[in-house]
Motif scaffolding. Sequence first.
Motif, PDB file in Angstrom:
ATOM      1  N   ASP B  70      42.789  40.937  43.701  1.00 28.92           N
ATOM      2  CA  ASP B  70      42.839  42.142  44.529  1.00 28.92           C
ATOM      3  C   ASP B  70      42.920  41.835  46.009  1.00 28.92           C
ATOM      4  OD1 ASP B  70      40.472  44.018  42.499  1.00 28.92           O
ATOM      5  OD2 ASP B  70      42.594  43.517  42.241  1.00 28.92           O
ATOM      6  N   CYS B  71      42.897  40.574  46.346  1.00 33.11           N
ATOM      7  CA  CYS B  71      42.801  40.251  47.769  1.00 33.11           C
ATOM      8  C   CYS B  71      43.948  40.859  48.545  1.00 33.11           C
ATOM      9  CB  CYS B  71      42.801  38.733  47.964  1.00 33.11           C
ATOM     10  SG  CYS B  71      42.799  38.222  49.697  1.00 33.11           S
ATOM     11  N   HIS B  72      43.587  41.534  49.597  1.00 31.99           N
ATOM     12  CA  HIS B  72      44.601  42.186  50.427  1.00 31.99           C
ATOM     13  C   HIS B  72      45.601  41.182  50.990  1.00 31.99           C
ATOM     14  CE1 HIS B  72      45.815  45.696  52.780  1.00 31.99           C
ATOM     15  NE2 HIS B  72      46.071  44.855  53.759  1.00 31.99           N
ATOM     16  N   TYR B  73      45.158  39.965  51.075  1.00 32.93           N
ATOM     17  CA  TYR B  73      46.026  38.899  51.620  1.00 32.93           C
ATOM     18  C   TYR B  73      46.411  37.919  50.533  1.00 32.93           C
ATOM     19  CZ  TYR B  73      44.354  40.877  55.963  1.00 32.93           C
ATOM     20  OH  TYR B  73      44.043  41.737  56.969  1.00 32.93           O
ATOM     21  N   VAL B  74      46.555  38.419  49.373  1.00 31.54           N
ATOM     22  CA  VAL B  74      47.003  37.678  48.201  1.00 31.54           C
ATOM     23  C   VAL B  74      45.923  36.778  47.614  1.00 31.54           C
ATOM     24  CG1 VAL B  74      48.742  36.179  47.169  1.00 31.54           C
ATOM     25  CG2 VAL B  74      49.378  37.731  49.032  1.00 31.54           C
ATOM     26  N   SER B  75      45.574  35.709  48.300  1.00 33.95           N
ATOM     27  CA  SER B  75      44.648  34.775  47.649  1.00 33.95           C
ATOM     28  C   SER B  75      43.587  34.234  48.589  1.00 33.95           C
ATOM     29  CB  SER B  75      45.435  33.610  47.048  1.00 33.95           C
ATOM     30  OG  SER B  75      46.171  32.987  48.090  1.00 33.95           O
ATOM     31  N   GLY B  76      43.345  34.971  49.662  1.00 33.74           N
ATOM     32  CA  GLY B  76      42.323  34.520  50.604  1.00 33.74           C
ATOM     33  C   GLY B  76      40.993  34.314  49.932  1.00 33.74           C
ATOM     34  N   ASN B  77      40.685  35.173  48.982  1.00 30.65           N
ATOM     35  CA  ASN B  77      39.372  35.077  48.340  1.00 30.65           C
ATOM     36  C   ASN B  77      39.268  33.816  47.499  1.00 30.65           C
ATOM     37  OD1 ASN B  77      41.245  35.981  46.564  1.00 30.65           O
ATOM     38  ND2 ASN B  77      40.099  37.781  45.876  1.00 30.65           N
ATOM     39  N   LEU B  78      40.415  33.381  46.944  1.00 30.37           N
ATOM     40  CA  LEU B  78      40.355  32.159  46.164  1.00 30.37           C
ATOM     41  C   LEU B  78      40.072  30.968  47.065  1.00 30.37           C
ATOM     42  CD1 LEU B  78      43.359  32.763  43.742  1.00 30.37           C
ATOM     43  CD2 LEU B  78      40.911  33.175  43.350  1.00 30.37           C
ATOM     44  N   LYS B  79      40.676  31.036  48.228  1.00 29.48           N
ATOM     45  CA  LYS B  79      40.404  29.948  49.177  1.00 29.48           C
ATOM     46  C   LYS B  79      38.926  29.961  49.542  1.00 29.48           C
ATOM     47  CE  LYS B  79      45.070  29.762  51.063  1.00 29.48           C
ATOM     48  NZ  LYS B  79      45.889  30.963  51.273  1.00 29.48           N
ATOM     49  N   ALA B  80      38.411  31.170  49.726  1.00 31.45           N
ATOM     50  CA  ALA B  80      36.990  31.265  50.075  1.00 31.45           C
ATOM     51  C   ALA B  80      36.144  30.639  48.980  1.00 31.45           C
ATOM     52  CB  ALA B  80      36.604  32.721  50.283  1.00 31.45           C
ATOM     53  N   GLU B  81      36.547  30.900  47.739  1.00 28.09           N
ATOM     54  CA  GLU B  81      35.778  30.372  46.625  1.00 28.09           C
ATOM     55  C   GLU B  81      35.710  28.857  46.675  1.00 28.09           C
ATOM     56  OE1 GLU B  81      35.523  31.516  41.905  1.00 28.09           O
ATOM     57  OE2 GLU B  81      37.500  31.171  42.794  1.00 28.09           O
ATOM     58  N   LYS B  82      36.858  28.277  46.924  1.00 34.61           N
ATOM     59  CA  LYS B  82      36.914  26.818  47.000  1.00 34.61           C
ATOM     60  C   LYS B  82      36.038  26.327  48.136  1.00 34.61           C
ATOM     61  CE  LYS B  82      40.330  23.102  47.031  1.00 34.61           C
ATOM     62  NZ  LYS B  82      40.149  22.570  48.377  1.00 34.61           N
ATOM     63  N   ARG B  83      36.153  26.978  49.287  1.00 36.75           N
ATOM     64  CA  ARG B  83      35.370  26.505  50.439  1.00 36.75           C
ATOM     65  C   ARG B  83      33.888  26.658  50.182  1.00 36.75           C
ATOM     66  NH1 ARG B  83      39.140  29.676  53.851  1.00 36.75           N
ATOM     67  NH2 ARG B  83      40.888  28.233  54.117  1.00 36.75           N
ATOM     68  N   MET B  84      33.524  27.750  49.570  1.00 35.68           N
ATOM     69  CA  MET B  84      32.110  27.964  49.352  1.00 35.68           C
ATOM     70  C   MET B  84      31.548  26.923  48.412  1.00 35.68           C
ATOM     71  SD  MET B  84      31.383  30.258  51.377  1.00 35.68           S
ATOM     72  CE  MET B  84      32.820  30.047  52.402  1.00 35.68           C
ATOM     73  N   LYS B  85      32.384  26.486  47.466  1.00 34.52           N
ATOM     74  CA  LYS B  85      31.916  25.443  46.551  1.00 34.52           C
ATOM     75  C   LYS B  85      31.559  24.193  47.330  1.00 34.52           C
ATOM     76  CE  LYS B  85      33.723  26.207  41.903  1.00 34.52           C
ATOM     77  NZ  LYS B  85      35.031  26.910  41.818  1.00 34.52           N
ATOM     78  N   SER B  86      32.464  23.751  48.257  1.00 35.02           N
ATOM     79  CA  SER B  86      32.148  22.498  48.976  1.00 35.02           C
ATOM     80  C   SER B  86      31.025  22.714  49.970  1.00 35.02           C
ATOM     81  CB  SER B  86      33.363  21.897  49.668  1.00 35.02           C
ATOM     82  OG  SER B  86      34.355  22.834  49.910  1.00 35.02           O
ATOM     83  N   THR B  87      30.986  23.905  50.583  1.00 33.89           N
ATOM     84  CA  THR B  87      29.885  24.151  51.508  1.00 33.89           C
ATOM     85  C   THR B  87      28.563  24.121  50.761  1.00 33.89           C
ATOM     86  OG1 THR B  87      31.398  25.603  52.703  1.00 33.89           O
ATOM     87  CG2 THR B  87      29.102  25.641  53.374  1.00 33.89           C
ATOM     88  N   ALA B  88      28.606  24.630  49.566  1.00 31.04           N
ATOM     89  CA  ALA B  88      27.375  24.619  48.772  1.00 31.04           C
ATOM     90  C   ALA B  88      26.927  23.194  48.499  1.00 31.04           C
ATOM     91  CB  ALA B  88      27.606  25.363  47.464  1.00 31.04           C
ATOM     92  N   ARG B  89      27.910  22.350  48.202  1.00 27.16           N
ATOM     93  CA  ARG B  89      27.542  20.952  47.954  1.00 27.16           C
ATOM     94  C   ARG B  89      26.917  20.336  49.183  1.00 27.16           C
ATOM     95  NH1 ARG B  89      32.773  18.393  46.052  1.00 27.16           N
ATOM     96  NH2 ARG B  89      31.603  16.455  46.280  1.00 27.16           N
ATOM     97  N   ILE B  90      27.457  20.686  50.334  1.00 30.89           N
ATOM     98  CA  ILE B  90      26.892  20.135  51.567  1.00 30.89           C
ATOM     99  C   ILE B  90      25.464  20.622  51.750  1.00 30.89           C
ATOM    100  CG2 ILE B  90      27.022  20.251  54.083  1.00 30.89           C
ATOM    101  CD1 ILE B  90      29.966  19.934  53.894  1.00 30.89           C
ATOM    102  N   LEU B  91      25.251  21.877  51.447  1.00 29.24           N
ATOM    103  CA  LEU B  91      23.901  22.408  51.607  1.00 29.24           C
ATOM    104  C   LEU B  91      22.935  21.712  50.658  1.00 29.24           C
ATOM    105  CD1 LEU B  91      24.760  26.184  51.963  1.00 29.24           C
ATOM    106  CD2 LEU B  91      23.915  24.646  53.743  1.00 29.24           C
ATOM    107  N   ASP B  92      23.444  21.362  49.484  1.00 27.23           N
ATOM    108  CA  ASP B  92      22.600  20.616  48.553  1.00 27.23           C
ATOM    109  C   ASP B  92      22.283  19.250  49.106  1.00 27.23           C
ATOM    110  OD1 ASP B  92      23.933  21.902  45.427  1.00 27.23           O
ATOM    111  OD2 ASP B  92      22.071  22.348  46.530  1.00 27.23           O
ATOM    112  N   LEU B  93      23.309  18.596  49.628  1.00 25.30           N
ATOM    113  CA  LEU B  93      23.084  17.274  50.197  1.00 25.30           C
ATOM    114  C   LEU B  93      22.085  17.342  51.343  1.00 25.30           C
ATOM    115  CD1 LEU B  93      26.721  15.836  50.319  1.00 25.30           C
ATOM    116  CD2 LEU B  93      24.848  15.046  48.876  1.00 25.30           C
ATOM    117  N   LEU B  94      22.218  18.408  52.119  1.00 21.10           N
ATOM    118  CA  LEU B  94      21.311  18.527  53.269  1.00 21.10           C
ATOM    119  C   LEU B  94      19.897  18.829  52.831  1.00 21.10           C
ATOM    120  CD1 LEU B  94      23.154  20.568  56.043  1.00 21.10           C
ATOM    121  CD2 LEU B  94      22.185  18.290  56.242  1.00 21.10           C
ATOM    122  N   GLY B  95      19.796  19.278  51.593  1.00 19.69           N
ATOM    123  CA  GLY B  95      18.463  19.592  51.128  1.00 19.69           C
ATOM    124  C   GLY B  95      18.073  21.025  51.456  1.00 19.69           C
TER     125      GLY B  95
END
Lengths: 434, 530, 569
Positions: B70-95
Amino acid sequence: MKVNNSVLVIGGGIAGMQASLDLASRGFRVYLVERNPSIGGRMVQLDKTFPTMDCSICIVAPKMIECFRNPNITLLTYSEVQEVNGSVGNFTVKILKKPRFVIEERCTGCGMCAQHCPVEVHNEFDMDLGIRKAIYIPLPQAVPLKYTIDNENCVKCDLCQKVCGAEAVDFNQQPQTISLDVGAIVVATGFELFDARTRSEYGYGRFQNVLVSLEFERLLSASGPIGGHIVRLSDGRIPRRIAFIQCVGSRSLKGGVSFCSSACCMYATKESVLIREHEPECEVYIFYNDLKVFGKGFQDFVARAEDDWGVRYVRALPGEVVEDSKTGDLTLWYEDTTENTTRSIQADLVVLCPALIPRATSKDLASVLGLELDEYGFFKSKDAQFAPVDTNVPGVFICGYCQGPKDIPESVAQASAAAARAAEVIAQGNEGVH
Amino acid sequence: METEPRIVAFLCNWCSYAGADLAGTSRIRYAPNVRPIRVMCSGRVDPSFIVNAFEAGADGVLVTGCHPGDCHYVSGNLKAEKRMKSTARILDLLGLGSERLRLEWVSTSEGAKFAQVVTDFTEDLRRMEPNPLETEFNAKSPVNAEDLISKVIRKTNVQYCLECGKCSGSCPISKVNDAYSPRRTVERFLLGFGSKVLSGPDLWTCLTCFTCTERCPSDIRYPEFVRACRRIASDEVMEELCAHRGIPMALSRVMTNPSVRQERMGWLPEQAEISQKGELLYFVGCLPYFDVVFEDLNLELLKIPRSVVKILNRVGIKPVVLANEKCCGHDLSWTGDLENFEKLARMNVAEIKKAGATRVVTACPECYRTLKKDYPELLGNLDFEVLHVSEFLSELIDRGELRYDAKLPAKMVYQDACRLGRHMGIYEPPRKVIAHIPGVELVEMGRNRENSVCCGVSAWLSCNKYSKAVQIDRLIEAKATGADLLVTACPKCQIHWKCVTSEKLPVNPEDVKIEIRDLSVVVAEAMHLA
Amino acid sequence: MKRAEDNAPRIGVFVCHCGINIGGVVDVPQVVEYAKTLPNVVYAEDNLYTCSSEGISKIKEGIGRYNLDRIIVASCTPRTHEPLFRAACEEAGLNKYLFEMANIRDQCSWPHLHEPEKATEKAKDLVRMAVAKAGLLKPLVEPEIDVTPSTLVIGGGISGMTAALCLANQGFRVCIVEKESELGGRLKQLHKLYPTLVNASKGLDQISGAVKANRNIDVLTSTLIKQVKGFIGNFEVDVQRGNGETAKFEVGTIIVATGTDVLEPVGMYGYGEHSNVLTQLQLETLLRDGKLEMPQRVVMVQCVGSREEKGRTYCSRVCCMTALKNAMLIKESHPRTDVHLLFRDLQTYGGHYEDYRRMAQDMGVKFIKYSLEKPPQVFPKEDGRLDVSVYHALLGEEINLETDLLVLSTPLIQCEDAKKLSHMLKIPIGPDGFFLEAHVKLRPIDFATDGIYVCGTAHSPKDTAESVSQALGVASRAAIPLAMKHMRTEAITAMVDENLCSGCGTCVKICPYSAIAKDEKGVARVTEVLCKGCGTCGASCPEKAITMRHFTDDQVIAQALAAVRRELA
């Protein structure tokens, strides 16, 4: 107390020769000691001299011959000073005369020996760019014109002995110790070149077409290894552009010496003019920092080089030289202040002007004579201002480059100064007898 | 937590924001802890927004976007999903915990869902500890600029400048960027025009590669001068010029908080043997983080520390690996953030001492230089020796204790990293280590050792077309040696080069295509430890 | 060996290759073959380097083996090599004046580098001319003269005093003539000397004390030279004392140590218009007397009136170091004062001067390089300060400096009365205004005129240490004739055929050295020791009664004809 009116002059370059001639002309007996087989020093290695573009060997050869012919001068070539005792007015000196394995009195300088000698080695006189034999004279105008055998490279084939018409070859010659009594000593031992390989960014020692100035000078010389034709050693091609880099190892707080060698801006200009004379199509660039034009006639010489000969001066020292290993061509990187950009320029040949530094052997000589060296390794003047040729040892005087950076006219004048002081102390010792 | 959790939320304009509005118009109640920020698309949410939010003290970050498809910009949300996954990993690493980051899809009509998401998130956060971070941005203690400049001019010999231009003629950036001239910058400072320079980009352009220092006849240490002046140079300009949104620096800053308990051991291979206390300590560096940040480059960066530990184990050493290792602080120390650098330094030194280590080995030249040179300058004599892994391996070779079991028939060329080579004078040990491998022919680039060329970026600053030009030039040089493999001892070199070759190149890709591998990884291969 | 003069001469020709300097352009073997065809030439050969000991031996050998009694060397310039070859002839028993040179290098192969055929033709012509003259050469005798064992030193500054003291200590008598009322010269105005920063007065007091105490030195202050006659070994000097008295004395050698003036840059950079624009020398005096009021800023400009495109093109050598020294002295006493040095190329040559510059940089002296094309500009402000605007050659920007004091480094320039001295002693002045030495490399402190020497700034700008070196140097040079006590003088002098002389007196009037006088018989007589051999008398005599030895009318005409008429060969 009677003082000895002989003088020992150490070093047979232009300064040593001038001091010897001055003293000999007025009746002093002079012993001129030179470690190489021939006197002449650096001047005989040069093609022309600045700022007048005189042919160097032409103006120094008469002095060399004069030293040879003058009955008051005893030449001790291929010799070194080993020991000095005594004090002003009465020095006892021990000289080591290294064996030439050629009897000097018999050798006529005909050259048959060298023609037949099978051993070829690099010629130090030509900065290792030329060839000589194991039995050799360093240059055709050598004084004395006596051959010497380089024992390290000699294969003892005996051919020279067989062909020598004067029976002058003697493999049994021993080193000789000569003892001399002199009243005063003049040191005129000159300079050597800073090892430009340590400035690795310029590639000297790795890139075939990067040379140091004295090597280039030998190539330029009519009597040099390639007869004065300007070609690249890597491929024999005539260069279309040659770049000089000044201050290599000079004016440096690290990786060199802190002083200015004083002659390089001018000799680079001279070599540049020679290039433009020989090869008008070849462009020449001089990369400098502060152009040292302080001497008599220097600024005019530079103006002529620029205006009449088209030598280009660029105020920037290149950061590095890079080689195209396939062609041997070089690229220099430098900051062009007129265009405010860092740019590269191609050159077929790069000539580095390395610092001219006190000889490594100065330390040994200083300890033999009891002389102090200054912080740069030059022999130290007693008073920098008012007694420049005197040293901490009364009766021992210094002149020429070994006292501090200077050019030929200054060396000649200072050599006369050292001669004057030597004459003075001897005269004073003899209560005015001159 | 005792205090109420603070949540920063990023709502996409078309779906989530409208959904949140609907919750309001429908009078559906939800926890007041959320602070919404409208963005056009969830794809707009940069990981640095999230990191900064946490740095500032947010307890949770919520990102909401349109449902996939449904993303108004086609697939922006999918990109967000990917980014959030790696950001989450960083947050885990940071503790800090990836639970603090939540990504939800909320459509225009899902007002109730929005309210539920916020309430649930708030409830979950209440059960967690509050965010220990509360960094005050740009809290530098005031410094008298004139004083600092005149002191550092003397300290780095800048006053002896001859204006000879060797610096500008040597600087890799100067060669491609007309506007950049170390010679002119120095002259400006000497004449009292430094303030102009402080407010411009020049101070942040320097690679601090030390090529100019190596050649300067007046022994001017220009990069040290630059480094000191960065303290008082414009931060705004720096932020503009800092690549990757300053995330690496932000991570380093986060680590200064003693309450942060990182996850530092996850990369260890299964059979790895390590200890908590011991003589030899392996200082890992920030590779676990880089592995996430640069995952798109497929660098397999974690192979490096894994190789090191395997090698150490093979030669009978159980190295100490710190559970609470902090970033060495290199990037902070070179960008003027001295307060935070000092904090990291003190923490690391305390941990190393606690472990009882007398020798610290690292595979990163930046950590190496920082620990060996900068830490003692700041804190006085350390009680431990610092070695680069190549030095350590070279010692083993000398003692006959390093056995290469495999043959690696290949032509290899070695890049002297700035921090290892010109900064610290280590040129031969890495070469010895490589050359010793059976089958290896070690060739050299024309510009090697003290003449080596920097990989083009330092401390993530000024990554632009000029650095790309420098990188491409160097890779062409490496490729031209005919080597099959370009060996580096520095993970940063590897990252920057991989980054430039994964883009569209202005040159024939064949000219720069060369395999790049870290020294430790190569050694591990040669020991059959891969 | 020597044949009687009325027998046909036996000429030997030695043609030099000079490496490739000649041989690379001129077809030397062709010239040798050609020489053999010339009249009276009985032997010809070529040498690689005739001036080498090998070449010299060949000449001597040739004289002996082939009974040669005239020698021609076709090589380089007689100016450097004539004495060498003449000596070789002498050693072989041949009178050295039976020698002639053909300059086929400096005046043939070098200038005609790109026209080898024409150069070869010219070389052949030059050899033919030399042969023509050689055939007419006669052996000459050099008269021996006594040398007056004393020296005149003109100028009582540091150079003059150093030279005088050195000679006096060797037992020679010296007379110092100084135009001012006191010894000391320029050093009297100076404050401290670089690089040791010793007080100028200290060194000066020491040496002038020694000079005054030395029994061998006569000091004549407030004295001017009126006239100098004579020649090496026998100069007659007339002086005028300050009180109007005249005195006369004789010396064997003369040392010129007259120093320099300093350029006053009137009209440049506001000098003369504003009281806060000074020269370095004026600043020096202020510093010495402690009279410098604390300025906020001092700007020094180098190369004012020197290193110009036209005019004073030379570099005055000492100004950069002087400016650095004064800048450092200012910073030492007034650390808050801002000192800017505007320079073109910093002349910090030699051993210690680079370290000196670093000391100045340590003290915070600021350096701005400007270029010849865009010199600084000075604008006065209302409050009396000055605006100095300089285009920074490196930054490419115009920089404005408001300053309290502007100091101009101006060059050392030749003294006003140098021209008079030049005429008096027949010593030439070079293109930069300073005295011109005999040979830049080989004889840097001798004049071409025998027996006269130069040292110190009169030769060219230099500092104290360099002046002292040169002064000691001339002491050595000047002592040689004095030590030898006798000298042989030039044999090339005028001679009169009394039978032809009509006693008209033209030559007497025309001789610049007053070497000719009418004797008791009313005919001209030449005092050979005064004659310098210029030959102008010979050109003026209506009877052709007076001519020049070694340059007789016959000899010169023979050369001229041989130059043109090839068939004379």
